[in-house]
Design a protein around this motif. Structure first.
Motif, PDB file in Angstrom:
ATOM      1  N   LYS A 230      -1.036   1.012   5.404  1.00 30.83           N
ATOM      2  CA  LYS A 230      -0.621   0.590   4.072  1.00 30.83           C
ATOM      3  C   LYS A 230      -1.855   0.339   3.213  1.00 30.83           C
ATOM      4  O   LYS A 230      -2.933   0.020   3.763  1.00 30.83           O
ATOM      5  CB  LYS A 230       0.206  -0.703   4.160  1.00 30.83           C
ATOM      6  N   PRO A 231      -1.738   0.451   1.886  1.00 30.76           N
ATOM      7  CA  PRO A 231      -2.885   0.152   1.018  1.00 30.76           C
ATOM      8  C   PRO A 231      -3.453  -1.240   1.270  1.00 30.76           C
ATOM      9  O   PRO A 231      -4.657  -1.470   1.132  1.00 30.76           O
ATOM     10  CB  PRO A 231      -2.288   0.256  -0.391  1.00 30.76           C
ATOM     11  N   SER A 232      -2.566  -2.163   1.661  1.00 28.64           N
ATOM     12  CA  SER A 232      -3.021  -3.546   1.922  1.00 28.64           C
ATOM     13  C   SER A 232      -3.826  -3.680   3.215  1.00 28.64           C
ATOM     14  O   SER A 232      -4.421  -4.721   3.484  1.00 28.64           O
ATOM     15  CB  SER A 232      -1.815  -4.484   1.980  1.00 28.64           C
ATOM     16  N   ASP A 233      -3.873  -2.603   4.005  1.00 33.76           N
ATOM     17  CA  ASP A 233      -4.661  -2.628   5.248  1.00 33.76           C
ATOM     18  C   ASP A 233      -6.156  -2.469   4.983  1.00 33.76           C
ATOM     19  O   ASP A 233      -6.977  -2.641   5.892  1.00 33.76           O
ATOM     20  CB  ASP A 233      -4.209  -1.519   6.205  1.00 33.76           C
ATOM     21  N   VAL A 234      -6.495  -2.090   3.756  1.00 33.22           N
ATOM     22  CA  VAL A 234      -7.907  -1.919   3.384  1.00 33.22           C
ATOM     23  C   VAL A 234      -8.184  -2.707   2.106  1.00 33.22           C
ATOM     24  O   VAL A 234      -7.266  -3.224   1.468  1.00 33.22           O
ATOM     25  CB  VAL A 234      -8.263  -0.425   3.144  1.00 33.22           C
ATOM     26  N   SER A 235      -9.441  -2.794   1.719  1.00 32.29           N
ATOM     27  CA  SER A 235      -9.815  -3.407   0.441  1.00 32.29           C
ATOM     28  C   SER A 235     -10.352  -2.322  -0.468  1.00 32.29           C
ATOM     29  O   SER A 235     -11.297  -1.610  -0.100  1.00 32.29           O
ATOM     30  CB  SER A 235     -10.897  -4.472   0.651  1.00 32.29           C
TER      31      SER A 235
END
Length: 346
Positions: A164-169
């Motif tokens: 998910k996009p939230s898995d990275v910064s």
């Protein structure tokens, strides 16, 4: 001679919106001669047709006084137009879809790129042992600006591999020297950016490419079809109020698209400002050759392109209201068809 609406649409000859056909190509007075165009990273090859239209005097030829205003990324350029400080955006096609989902009607009317030209790469410094997309979890990915097409492409890639996009910064690093510095100094672990930034980092072995949309083949493989990229887009309100001005802008981009396809990388490198070359003219020319296929030859959006862009955006934005989007209202080839009629044999 009066022309019926039906006949007018036949003349346009291309799918798109029925409300935007501006009439037969002829010398018509511009409703607005001074036009400001917002762009996110003008030196990128992604935006080369805009630069060429300006540098070669194509906007001037159309009677336009075009002012190009540069921003750190496409999302910032979009904000300028929505906020009223610019008239038109030179930016990523999919922004028109995102805007419609928020009740704002914007339309792409001249294409600059027929593939995204975005490359996702990992740092050889901070991720030397990269093996799979799963290794990106918890890492910092540099994008031109949060919400920009580089952000979308990276998020789409992650979603394809169970992340998910939230898995990275995501970190905004711009589209020029700042992006290169961020990678060199280890401020980011991966980068989604374009040429000449990518080619510069590749040359010094600072990155390893893991996804590439600079060719049509790779773009089809990643996105599942034609994926329109850089284009001129503006509000439907602007188009309705300024059809002749919109046509003039499309004419200039059409001529720039054609010129780029006809000339050599050497000729292009001589025309663009020295700052575009990032201190290495030969590398810039190599990058031009690598991206030429992705640049639009005539400003036309492929028929399946808008649907591909919608699917990509739906994968990028959580709970995106796909069923509420009227894809026909976010693009038109009508203006480019008229530009082709006027300039194809010029």
């Amino acid at each position: 001679m009066s022309i019926s609406r039906r006949e007018l649409l036949k003349l346009a000859g291309v799918a798109g919106a029925v409300t935007v056909a501006p009439g037969i190509v002829r010398a018509q007075e511009l409703e607005k001669k001074e036009v400001s165009i917002a762009v996110g990273g003008q030196a990128l090859i992604y935006y080369l047709p805009l630069s060429i239209a300006n540098l070669n005097g194509y906007f001037k030829d159309e009677g336009l006084d075009a002012k190009v205003v540069d921003f750190a990324g496409g999302s910032k350029a979009l904000q300028a137009v929505v906020g009223g400080s610019a008239d038109v955006v030179s930016g990523a096609f999919e922004h028109t879809i995102n805007l419609q989902s928020k009740g704002q009607m914007y339309r792409a009317f001249a294409q600059q790129g027929r593939a995204p030209m975005i490359v996702l790469a990992v740092s050889t410094k901070t991720m030397p042992d990269y093996k799979s997309p799963a290794d990106l979890k918890g890492k910092k990915i540099g994008v031109t600006a949060p919400g920009s097409s580089t952000n979308m492409m990276a998020s789409f890639f992650l979603s394809q591999h169970g992340l998910k996009p939230s898995d990275v910064s995501f970190v905004g690093v711009g589209a020029g020297a700042g992006a290169i510095t961020a990678m060199r100094t280890g401020q980011i672990d991966a980068i989604a950016n374009l040429d000449p930034v990518i080619s510069t980092l590749l040359k010094e072995n600072a990155i390893k490419i893991i996804a590439d949309t600079r060719t049509l083949k790779d773009t089809h493989q990643i996105f599942g079809g034609n994926m329109p990229s850089g284009c001129l887009y503006t509000s439907q309100e602007f188009i309705d109020a300024n059809p002749n001005t919109t046509q003039a802008l499309a004419n200039a981009i059409f001529r720039a698209d054609q010129w780029i396809q006809k000339v050599t990388a050497d000729e292009i490198a001589k025309v663009v400002p020295e700052g575009y070359l990032l201190g290495d003219p030969e590398l810039y020319k190599l990058a031009l050759k690598g991206n030429k296929e992705a640049l639009s030859p005539d400003g036309t959006v492929a028929e399946d392109g808008p649907e591909t862009a919608l699917k990509a955006l739906a994968a990028f934005v959580p709970n995106f209201p796909t069923d509420k989007i009227d894809i026909s209202k976010i693009w038109t080839n009508d203006f480019v068809a008229k530009a082709k009629q006027k300039y194809a044999n010029a």
